[in-house]
Design a protein around this motif. Structure first.
Motif, PDB file in Angstrom:
ATOM      1  N   ALA A  37       0.822  -1.214   0.000  1.00 25.70           N
ATOM      2  CA  ALA A  37       0.000   0.000   0.000  1.00 25.70           C
ATOM      3  C   ALA A  37       0.856   1.264   0.000  1.00 25.70           C
ATOM      4  N   GLU A  38       1.904   1.275  -0.786  1.00 27.17           N
ATOM      5  CA  GLU A  38       2.813   2.421  -0.791  1.00 27.17           C
ATOM      6  C   GLU A  38       2.179   3.682  -1.356  1.00 27.17           C
ATOM      7  N   PHE A  39       1.100   3.543  -2.113  1.00 26.62           N
ATOM      8  CA  PHE A  39       0.435   4.704  -2.706  1.00 26.62           C
ATOM      9  C   PHE A  39      -0.977   4.885  -2.165  1.00 26.62           C
ATOM     10  N   GLY A  40      -1.245   4.320  -1.005  1.00 20.71           N
ATOM     11  CA  GLY A  40      -2.564   4.398  -0.398  1.00 20.71           C
ATOM     12  C   GLY A  40      -3.283   3.074  -0.501  1.00 20.71           C
ATOM     13  N   LEU A  41      -4.291   2.919   0.329  1.00 16.70           N
ATOM     14  CA  LEU A  41      -5.086   1.697   0.326  1.00 16.70           C
ATOM     15  C   LEU A  41      -6.098   1.716  -0.813  1.00 16.70           C
ATOM     16  N   TYR A  42      -6.368   0.549  -1.340  1.00 14.06           N
ATOM     17  CA  TYR A  42      -7.300   0.381  -2.455  1.00 14.06           C
ATOM     18  C   TYR A  42      -8.586   1.176  -2.233  1.00 14.06           C
ATOM     19  N   GLY A  43      -8.927   1.986  -3.219  1.00 13.96           N
ATOM     20  CA  GLY A  43     -10.178   2.732  -3.184  1.00 13.96           C
ATOM     21  C   GLY A  43     -10.166   4.001  -2.359  1.00 13.96           C
ATOM     22  N   SER A  44      -9.061   4.263  -1.669  1.00 11.39           N
ATOM     23  CA  SER A  44      -9.010   5.468  -0.836  1.00 11.39           C
ATOM     24  C   SER A  44      -8.806   6.708  -1.706  1.00 11.39           C
ATOM     25  N   GLU A  45      -9.103   7.847  -1.140  1.00  9.73           N
ATOM     26  CA  GLU A  45      -8.884   9.108  -1.854  1.00  9.73           C
ATOM     27  C   GLU A  45      -7.411   9.250  -2.239  1.00  9.73           C
ATOM     28  N   GLU A  46      -6.508   8.879  -1.323  1.00 13.39           N
ATOM     29  CA  GLU A  46      -5.067   8.943  -1.601  1.00 13.39           C
ATOM     30  C   GLU A  46      -4.706   8.056  -2.792  1.00 13.39           C
ATOM     31  N   TRP A  47      -5.275   6.857  -2.851  1.00  9.67           N
ATOM     32  CA  TRP A  47      -5.010   5.905  -3.928  1.00  9.67           C
ATOM     33  C   TRP A  47      -5.431   6.488  -5.265  1.00  9.67           C
ATOM     34  N   TRP A  48      -6.664   7.028  -5.327  1.00  4.72           N
ATOM     35  CA  TRP A  48      -7.151   7.626  -6.572  1.00  4.72           C
ATOM     36  C   TRP A  48      -6.314   8.836  -6.977  1.00  4.72           C
ATOM     37  N   GLU A  49      -5.919   9.661  -6.010  1.00  7.64           N
ATOM     38  CA  GLU A  49      -5.069  10.826  -6.317  1.00  7.64           C
ATOM     39  C   GLU A  49      -3.729  10.386  -6.894  1.00  7.64           C
ATOM     40  N   ASN A  50      -3.174   9.315  -6.357  1.00  7.17           N
ATOM     41  CA  ASN A  50      -1.890   8.823  -6.863  1.00  7.17           C
ATOM     42  C   ASN A  50      -2.015   8.212  -8.262  1.00  7.17           C
ATOM     43  N   ILE A  51      -3.174   7.674  -8.582  1.00  3.66           N
ATOM     44  CA  ILE A  51      -3.414   7.220  -9.953  1.00  3.66           C
ATOM     45  C   ILE A  51      -3.453   8.436 -10.866  1.00  3.66           C
ATOM     46  N   GLN A  52      -4.234   9.461 -10.483  1.00  2.00           N
ATOM     47  CA  GLN A  52      -4.374  10.675 -11.310  1.00  2.00           C
ATOM     48  C   GLN A  52      -3.041  11.395 -11.494  1.00  2.00           C
ATOM     49  N   ARG A  53      -2.211  11.395 -10.485  1.00  2.00           N
ATOM     50  CA  ARG A  53      -0.911  12.082 -10.549  1.00  2.00           C
ATOM     51  C   ARG A  53       0.160  11.262 -11.258  1.00  2.00           C
ATOM     52  N   GLY A  54      -0.151  10.015 -11.582  1.00  2.00           N
ATOM     53  CA  GLY A  54       0.808   9.165 -12.269  1.00  2.00           C
ATOM     54  C   GLY A  54       1.847   8.537 -11.367  1.00  2.00           C
ATOM     55  N   LYS A  55       1.612   8.559 -10.063  1.00  2.00           N
ATOM     56  CA  LYS A  55       2.574   7.949  -9.135  1.00  2.00           C
ATOM     57  C   LYS A  55       2.484   6.426  -9.138  1.00  2.00           C
ATOM     58  N   ILE A  56       1.283   5.893  -9.372  1.00  2.00           N
ATOM     59  CA  ILE A  56       1.124   4.452  -9.495  1.00  2.00           C
ATOM     60  C   ILE A  56       1.377   4.104 -10.958  1.00  2.00           C
ATOM     61  N   PRO A  57       2.310   3.212 -11.230  1.00  2.00           N
ATOM     62  CA  PRO A  57       2.606   2.866 -12.624  1.00  2.00           C
ATOM     63  C   PRO A  57       1.349   2.413 -13.372  1.00  2.00           C
ATOM     64  N   THR A  58       1.248   2.848 -14.613  1.00  2.00           N
ATOM     65  CA  THR A  58       0.080   2.567 -15.448  1.00  2.00           C
ATOM     66  C   THR A  58       0.528   1.877 -16.730  1.00  2.00           C
ATOM     67  N   ARG A  59      -0.295   0.945 -17.187  1.00  2.00           N
ATOM     68  CA  ARG A  59      -0.063   0.302 -18.479  1.00  2.00           C
ATOM     69  C   ARG A  59      -1.281   0.598 -19.350  1.00  2.00           C
ATOM     70  N   ILE A  60      -1.022   1.156 -20.511  1.00  2.00           N
ATOM     71  CA  ILE A  60      -2.091   1.423 -21.466  1.00  2.00           C
ATOM     72  C   ILE A  60      -1.885   0.498 -22.661  1.00  2.00           C
ATOM     73  N   THR A  61      -2.916  -0.253 -22.984  1.00  2.00           N
ATOM     74  CA  THR A  61      -2.880  -1.169 -24.124  1.00  2.00           C
ATOM     75  C   THR A  61      -3.913  -0.671 -25.128  1.00  2.00           C
ATOM     76  N   GLU A  62      -3.441  -0.355 -26.334  1.00  2.00           N
ATOM     77  CA  GLU A  62      -4.335   0.122 -27.388  1.00  2.00           C
ATOM     78  C   GLU A  62      -4.152  -0.722 -28.635  1.00  2.00           C
ATOM     79  N   GLY A  63      -5.231  -0.910 -29.345  1.00  2.00           N
ATOM     80  CA  GLY A  63      -5.154  -1.655 -30.590  1.00  2.00           C
ATOM     81  C   GLY A  63      -6.519  -2.045 -31.078  1.00  2.00           C
ATOM     82  N   ARG A  64      -6.568  -3.187 -31.756  1.00  2.00           N
ATOM     83  CA  ARG A  64      -7.801  -3.687 -32.342  1.00  2.00           C
ATOM     84  C   ARG A  64      -8.111  -5.054 -31.737  1.00  2.00           C
ATOM     85  N   VAL A  65      -9.373  -5.276 -31.417  1.00  2.00           N
ATOM     86  CA  VAL A  65      -9.813  -6.551 -30.845  1.00  2.00           C
ATOM     87  C   VAL A  65      -9.733  -7.628 -31.923  1.00  2.00           C
TER      88      VAL A  65
END
Length: 148
Positions: A37-65
């Motif tokens: 829980a280094e970026f906040g607990l699941y579902g917490s305001e802190e967790w969502w803020e860290n997602i929005q700020r890009g602190k939690i690593p993100t993977r974006i997959t784009e293409g065609r099904v």
């Protein structure tokens, strides 16, 4: 692109019970399960803020099904996995969820897709499916059928 999944609208994965269960696993010193829980607990305001700020690593997959299918033991007649030909020509399989069942009708082979997942460290790295000590969680999914 139209959003077909948003974690906050997922009655199963984002229910008060699911949120508390995830938090308990992360906080328990007796359990090997859960994420760090280094970026906040699941579902917490802190967790969502860290997602929005890009602190939690993100993977974006784009293409065609290129494929839709059910994997695992939960068989409901609704696809829970998708195979994607990415923009650079690779083929990947990802889990998928829908905010509600009618949204599953909006996803078809040939449609453009974009998945946004966060990547978190597991408390017990050896439990990782990919062997990298992390687990991914789908946050959003978008689909575009304008260029079938």
């Amino acid at each position: 692109m139209k959003r077909i999944y948003w974690l906050k609208n997922d009655d199963a994965a984002y229910s008060p019970r699911a949120i508390q269960k995830s938090r308990n696993l992360s906080l328990s010193s007796d359990s090997p399960y859960g994420v760090v829980a280094e970026f906040g607990l699941y579902g917490s305001e802190e967790w969502w803020e860290n997602i929005q700020r890009g602190k939690i690593p993100t993977r974006i997959t784009e293409g065609r099904v290129i494929g839709l299918f059910e994997e695992g033991q939960d068989r409901s007649g609704v696809p829970n996995s998708v195979e994607i030909e990415t923009l650079d020509g690779c083929r990947v399989k990802r889990s998928i969820r829908f905010s509600n069942e009618p949204e599953s009708e909006r996803l078809k082979v040939g449609y453009k897709i974009k998945l946004v997942e966060i990547i978190q460290k597991l408390k017990t790295p050896s439990l990782s499916i990919d062997g990298d000590g992390t687990v991914s969680k789908l946050i959003e999914a978008f689909v575009d059928n304008s260029c079938k």
